[in-house]
Design an enzyme around this catalytic site. Sequence first.
Site, PDB file in Angstrom:
ATOM      1  N   LYS A   9       0.837  -1.200   0.000  1.00 57.18           N
ATOM      2  CA  LYS A   9       0.000   0.000   0.000  1.00 57.18           C
ATOM      3  C   LYS A   9       0.875   1.255   0.000  1.00 57.18           C
ATOM      4  O   LYS A   9       2.090   1.167   0.199  1.00 57.18           O
ATOM      5  CB  LYS A   9      -0.926  -0.059   1.226  1.00 57.18           C
ATOM      6  CG  LYS A   9      -1.901  -1.262   1.186  1.00 57.18           C
ATOM      7  CD  LYS A   9      -2.800  -1.320   2.415  1.00 57.18           C
ATOM      8  CE  LYS A   9      -3.786  -2.484   2.331  1.00 57.18           C
ATOM      9  NZ  LYS A   9      -4.703  -2.517   3.505  1.00 57.18           N
ATOM     10  N   TYR A  49     -11.961  -2.703  -3.402  1.00 51.22           N
ATOM     11  CA  TYR A  49     -12.531  -2.823  -2.055  1.00 51.22           C
ATOM     12  C   TYR A  49     -14.058  -2.724  -2.073  1.00 51.22           C
ATOM     13  O   TYR A  49     -14.665  -2.323  -1.076  1.00 51.22           O
ATOM     14  CB  TYR A  49     -11.927  -1.757  -1.136  1.00 51.22           C
ATOM     15  CG  TYR A  49     -10.544  -2.100  -0.593  1.00 51.22           C
ATOM     16  CD1 TYR A  49     -10.306  -3.307   0.077  1.00 51.22           C
ATOM     17  CD2 TYR A  49      -9.478  -1.212  -0.723  1.00 51.22           C
ATOM     18  CE1 TYR A  49      -9.045  -3.616   0.577  1.00 51.22           C
ATOM     19  CE2 TYR A  49      -8.212  -1.512  -0.212  1.00 51.22           C
ATOM     20  CZ  TYR A  49      -8.010  -2.723   0.443  1.00 51.22           C
ATOM     21  OH  TYR A  49      -6.761  -3.026   0.960  1.00 51.22           O
ATOM     22  N   ASN A 112      -1.754  -0.137   7.275  1.00 44.16           N
ATOM     23  CA  ASN A 112      -1.264  -1.489   7.545  1.00 44.16           C
ATOM     24  C   ASN A 112      -0.442  -2.113   6.410  1.00 44.16           C
ATOM     25  O   ASN A 112      -0.330  -3.322   6.295  1.00 44.16           O
ATOM     26  CB  ASN A 112      -2.392  -2.402   8.033  1.00 44.16           C
ATOM     27  CG  ASN A 112      -3.476  -2.618   7.005  1.00 44.16           C
ATOM     28  OD1 ASN A 112      -3.439  -2.018   5.925  1.00 44.16           O
ATOM     29  ND2 ASN A 112      -4.439  -3.456   7.312  1.00 44.16           N
ATOM     30  N   HIS A 115      -1.682  -5.533   1.340  1.00 45.53           N
ATOM     31  CA  HIS A 115      -2.933  -6.233   1.072  1.00 45.53           C
ATOM     32  C   HIS A 115      -2.629  -7.642   0.588  1.00 45.53           C
ATOM     33  O   HIS A 115      -1.666  -7.851  -0.147  1.00 45.53           O
ATOM     34  CB  HIS A 115      -3.738  -5.520  -0.029  1.00 45.53           C
ATOM     35  CG  HIS A 115      -4.769  -6.413  -0.658  1.00 45.53           C
ATOM     36  ND1 HIS A 115      -5.984  -6.662  -0.070  1.00 45.53           N
ATOM     37  CD2 HIS A 115      -4.738  -7.182  -1.779  1.00 45.53           C
ATOM     38  CE1 HIS A 115      -6.666  -7.532  -0.824  1.00 45.53           C
ATOM     39  NE2 HIS A 115      -5.921  -7.856  -1.864  1.00 45.53           N
ATOM     40  N   GLU A 126      -9.074 -10.557  -8.182  1.00 48.03           N
ATOM     41  CA  GLU A 126      -8.155  -9.418  -8.040  1.00 48.03           C
ATOM     42  C   GLU A 126      -7.028  -9.475  -9.076  1.00 48.03           C
ATOM     43  O   GLU A 126      -6.600  -8.441  -9.598  1.00 48.03           O
ATOM     44  CB  GLU A 126      -7.586  -9.388  -6.607  1.00 48.03           C
ATOM     45  CG  GLU A 126      -8.656  -9.010  -5.584  1.00 48.03           C
ATOM     46  CD  GLU A 126      -8.237  -9.223  -4.137  1.00 48.03           C
ATOM     47  OE1 GLU A 126      -7.066  -9.602  -3.881  1.00 48.03           O
ATOM     48  OE2 GLU A 126      -9.092  -9.012  -3.250  1.00 48.03           O
TER      49      GLU A 126
HETATM   50  P1  GTP Z   1      -6.655  -6.191   2.943  1.00 49.03           P
HETATM   51  O1  GTP Z   1      -5.598  -7.220   2.741  1.00 49.03           O
HETATM   52  O2  GTP Z   1      -6.181  -4.774   2.740  1.00 49.03           O
HETATM   53  O3  GTP Z   1      -7.916  -6.514   2.166  1.00 49.03           O
HETATM   54  O4  GTP Z   1      -6.998  -6.267   4.511  1.00 49.03           O
HETATM   55  P2  GTP Z   1      -7.800  -7.419   5.251  1.00 49.03           P
HETATM   56  O5  GTP Z   1      -8.326  -8.423   4.292  1.00 49.03           O
HETATM   57  O6  GTP Z   1      -6.933  -7.899   6.350  1.00 49.03           O
HETATM   58  O7  GTP Z   1      -9.017  -6.598   5.897  1.00 49.03           O
HETATM   59  P3  GTP Z   1     -10.355  -6.100   5.167  1.00 49.03           P
HETATM   60  O8  GTP Z   1     -10.433  -6.609   3.776  1.00 49.03           O
HETATM   61  O9  GTP Z   1     -11.477  -6.373   6.103  1.00 49.03           O
HETATM   62  O10 GTP Z   1     -10.134  -4.518   5.153  1.00 49.03           O
HETATM   63  C1  GTP Z   1      -9.411  -3.918   4.099  1.00 49.03           C
HETATM   64  C2  GTP Z   1      -8.601  -2.781   4.655  1.00 49.03           C
HETATM   65  O11 GTP Z   1      -9.459  -1.772   5.157  1.00 49.03           O
HETATM   66  C3  GTP Z   1      -7.705  -3.134   5.847  1.00 49.03           C
HETATM   67  O12 GTP Z   1      -6.484  -3.702   5.480  1.00 49.03           O
HETATM   68  C4  GTP Z   1      -7.511  -1.789   6.479  1.00 49.03           C
HETATM   69  O13 GTP Z   1      -6.516  -1.026   5.789  1.00 49.03           O
HETATM   70  C5  GTP Z   1      -8.866  -1.144   6.272  1.00 49.03           C
HETATM   71  N1  GTP Z   1      -9.703  -1.374   7.432  1.00 49.03           N
HETATM   72  C6  GTP Z   1     -10.339  -2.521   7.798  1.00 49.03           C
HETATM   73  N2  GTP Z   1     -10.998  -2.359   8.947  1.00 49.03           N
HETATM   74  C7  GTP Z   1     -10.781  -1.073   9.314  1.00 49.03           C
HETATM   75  C8  GTP Z   1     -11.202  -0.272  10.425  1.00 49.03           C
HETATM   76  O14 GTP Z   1     -11.919  -0.728  11.311  1.00 49.03           O
HETATM   77  N3  GTP Z   1     -10.771   1.027  10.443  1.00 49.03           N
HETATM   78  C9  GTP Z   1      -9.977   1.549   9.490  1.00 49.03           C
HETATM   79  N4  GTP Z   1      -9.580   2.824   9.580  1.00 49.03           N
HETATM   80  N5  GTP Z   1      -9.555   0.829   8.432  1.00 49.03           N
HETATM   81  C10 GTP Z   1      -9.957  -0.455   8.363  1.00 49.03           C
HETATM   82 MG    MG Z   2      -9.378  -7.895   2.587  1.00 50.78          MG
END
Ligand code: GTP
Ligand code: MG
Length: 148
Positions: A9, A49, A112, A115, A126
């Site tokens: 990212k 997303y 974080n 991805h 994807e």
């Molecule tokens: P990705 O690998 O980025 O898809 O992350 P993930 O699969 O571990 O989590 P998810 O797909 O649920 O969420 C995608 C991204 O949204 C996360 O990696 C975070 O950067 C962001 N995100 C998820 N939950 C939160 C939250 O509660 N608050 C905030 N600020 N960002 C969030």
């Molecule tokens: Mg995810």
Amino acid sequence: AERTYIMVKPDGVQRGLVGEVIKRFEQKGYKLVAMKLAMPGEEMLKQHYADLSERSFFPGLITYMNSGPVCCMVWEGRNVVLEGRKMLGATKPADSAMGTIRGDFCVDVGRNVCHGSDSVDSANHEIGLWFPEGIISWDKADASWVLE
Ligand code: GTP
Ligand code: MG
């Protein structure tokens, strides 16, 4: 072979962690089959997303993801979707184990670093979205040293 979509990212690119992410996947024994630096733009990121579009953090997530270049990769190997997620660590850095990328390099869920696809189906989706030009098929010289 199984493939997954891994993306460094904008915070990871800005912090110079592209090499670190690549290094970990290489050292694990996975094969890089596509890679590019990209400025995907809002539309692409909203598609990527789409599942999260109703979440309160979605606008902030899109702004964050659109704030600079991302490094897009496809990695191939045994169980790479699940293993790749383990290597990234839990979504929230407070929950990410030390030794994972997020556990070692992050403190905030909204920054974080990386991805990873969460299933084989989403990986295939994807990979099609981010690499419409296709991926590279090649024979890696250490294949028989990684797999029995
Ligand atoms: P990705 O690998 O980025 O898809 O992350 P993930 O699969 O571990 O989590 P998810 O797909 O649920 O969420 C995608 C991204 O949204 C996360 O990696 C975070 O950067 C962001 N995100 C998820 N939950 C939160 C939250 O509660 N608050 C905030 N600020 N960002 C969030
Ligand atoms: Mg995810």
